[in-house]
Design a protein around this motif. Structure first.
Motif, PDB file in Angstrom:
ATOM      1  N   LEU B  12       0.930  -0.867   0.031  1.00 45.52           N
ATOM      2  CA  LEU B  12       0.479  -0.220  -0.173  1.00 45.52           C
ATOM      3  C   LEU B  12       1.014   0.927  -0.385  1.00 45.52           C
ATOM      4  O   LEU B  12       0.708   2.077  -0.545  1.00 45.52           O
ATOM      5  N   ALA B  18      -3.343   7.757  -1.505  1.00 41.96           N
ATOM      6  CA  ALA B  18      -4.523   7.239  -0.612  1.00 41.96           C
ATOM      7  C   ALA B  18      -3.839   6.126   0.428  1.00 41.96           C
ATOM      8  O   ALA B  18      -4.518   5.950   1.048  1.00 41.96           O
ATOM      9  N   ASP B  19      -3.691   5.327  -0.790  1.00 40.30           N
ATOM     10  CA  ASP B  19      -3.269   3.717  -0.246  1.00 40.30           C
ATOM     11  C   ASP B  19      -1.763   4.139   0.833  1.00 40.30           C
ATOM     12  O   ASP B  19      -1.630   2.941   1.968  1.00 40.30           O
ATOM     13  N   GLU B  21      -1.632   6.201   2.968  1.00 37.07           N
ATOM     14  CA  GLU B  21      -2.416   6.732   4.553  1.00 37.07           C
ATOM     15  C   GLU B  21      -3.203   5.651   4.839  1.00 37.07           C
ATOM     16  O   GLU B  21      -2.917   5.439   6.609  1.00 37.07           O
ATOM     17  N   HIS B  22      -3.731   4.585   4.029  1.00 35.45           N
ATOM     18  CA  HIS B  22      -4.822   3.371   4.860  1.00 35.45           C
ATOM     19  C   HIS B  22      -3.085   2.452   5.059  1.00 35.45           C
ATOM     20  O   HIS B  22      -2.790   1.598   5.690  1.00 35.45           O
ATOM     21  N   GLY B  23      -2.230   2.479   4.323  1.00 36.95           N
ATOM     22  CA  GLY B  23      -0.540   1.305   4.832  1.00 36.95           C
ATOM     23  C   GLY B  23      -0.624   2.361   6.241  1.00 36.95           C
ATOM     24  O   GLY B  23      -0.586   1.785   6.975  1.00 36.95           O
ATOM     25  N   TYR B  24      -0.480   3.261   5.887  1.00 39.61           N
ATOM     26  CA  TYR B  24       0.745   4.007   8.011  1.00 39.61           C
ATOM     27  C   TYR B  24      -0.675   3.905   8.861  1.00 39.61           C
ATOM     28  O   TYR B  24      -0.760   3.649  10.040  1.00 39.61           O
ATOM     29  N   ARG B  25      -1.765   3.629   8.340  1.00 36.58           N
ATOM     30  CA  ARG B  25      -3.225   4.566   9.337  1.00 36.58           C
ATOM     31  C   ARG B  25      -2.932   2.368   9.856  1.00 36.58           C
ATOM     32  O   ARG B  25      -2.874   1.706  10.624  1.00 36.58           O
ATOM     33  N   LEU B  26      -2.776   1.358   8.732  1.00 35.24           N
ATOM     34  CA  LEU B  26      -2.874   0.000   9.244  1.00 35.24           C
ATOM     35  C   LEU B  26      -1.618  -0.494  10.132  1.00 35.24           C
ATOM     36  O   LEU B  26      -1.618  -0.956  11.041  1.00 35.24           O
TER      37      LEU B  26
END
Lengths: 113, 181
Positions: B12, B18-19, B21-26
């Protein structure tokens, strides 16, 4: 003689605790800090773009005129440093307002075509 | 439910936008608590661990686009968190402050952070850890609590496997002596 200490008596337990909801709040704070960092970087990019363009134009003009004494990029480093200092001195609220203003400015917005 | 893997997170992140960001949240969901406890074991106070964790998480985000996978994501993040923790201790206590003085301050903090209901042996164990020099303490906690392989520890601390093994051996010995008294 006292028996030798056995690490199994402790295992991985810690005597500490954390407030309830701490990790959820911590994630939110980290994401907010990341967003602030991105805004400052965006702002820096927008403010530095004219400096880079001016420097490139000066280099081109200097080559065209072939004047070896002219140093077209003199002061460019100073301008980068000054802009870095300026962006660093802004409060988060000021960065937010400036970022909003620049993103809706017709001439400075990335969406101008 | 699919277990989130480092490969998935890195995939991600490599897409950006945006990916990323998603990877960072995960990544935060997977590792934040482990990072926090690792930091807490080094700096002792919750408020300090909170600050160091925030700094570490932001530095991790900043470094994500440059992360090339030379080490595992987990090792890389622990390296950042460890460096931030050790820097915090240096800044808080001063580079030239004698070790014994820093140790006594941290022990004082330990007793403040643990109430009368805390299990005495656990507090004594943390107190014993504080008798180790900072880097040796980090070696011990990475091996003992995280069960990190020596090769990964050497990457976290920019050292050698032999150095890690030696430090862990002496740290364990010292802690046993202090806990047996």
């Amino acid at each position: 003689m006292k028996p030798e200490f056995d690490f199994d008596m402790v295992g991985k337990r810690l005597p500490y605790s954390v407030p309830e909801g701490f990790f959820e709040a911590s994630s939110r704070r980290a994401l907010e800090a990341v967003e602030r960092h991105r805004r400052r970087r965006r702002l820096r990019t927008v403010l530095l773009a004219p400096v880079g363009i001016a420097a490139a134009a000066a280099v081109a003009l200097g080559l065209f005129l072939s004047t070896p004494d002219v140093n077209p990029v003199a002061g460019e480093a100073d301008q980068y440093t000054a802009i870095d200092r300026f962006v660093g001195s802004l409060s988060d609220q000021e960065v937010l307002e400036l970022d909003k203003a620049l993103s809706t400015d017709y001439f400075l917005s990335e969406n101008v075509f | 439910m699919t277990k989130v893997t480092d490969e998935h997170i890195l995939g991600l992140i490599s897409k950006g936008g945006a990916d990323l960001e998603h990877g960072y949240r995960l990544m935060m969901e997977c590792y934040q608590q482990r990072l926090y406890w690792h930091i807490r074991r080094i700096v002792v106070a919750h408020e300090d661990a909170e600050d160091v964790l925030q700094d570490s998480l932001v530095n991790i985000y900043r470094g994500l686009s440059r992360f090339r996978g030379q080490s595992s994501l987990y090792t890389w993040m622990f390296r950042i968190a460890t460096n931030e923790s050790l820097r915090f201790l240096r800044d808080r206590h001063g580079e030239n402050t004698p070790f014994e003085q820093v140790r006594e301050k941290l022990i004082g903090t330990l007793w403040q952070e643990t109430g009368p209901d805390s299990e005495e042996i656990l507090v004594r164990f943390q107190q014993a850890l504080l008798h180790l020099p900072n880097r040796q303490r980090v070696v011990f906690t990475l091996r003992y609590y995280e069960e990190m392989p020596y090769e990964e520890m050497a990457r976290v601390l920019d050292s050698t496997v032999e150095n890690m093994k030696t430090n862990y051996h002496y740290a364990s010995k010292k802690i046993k002596e202090l806990m047996t008294k």
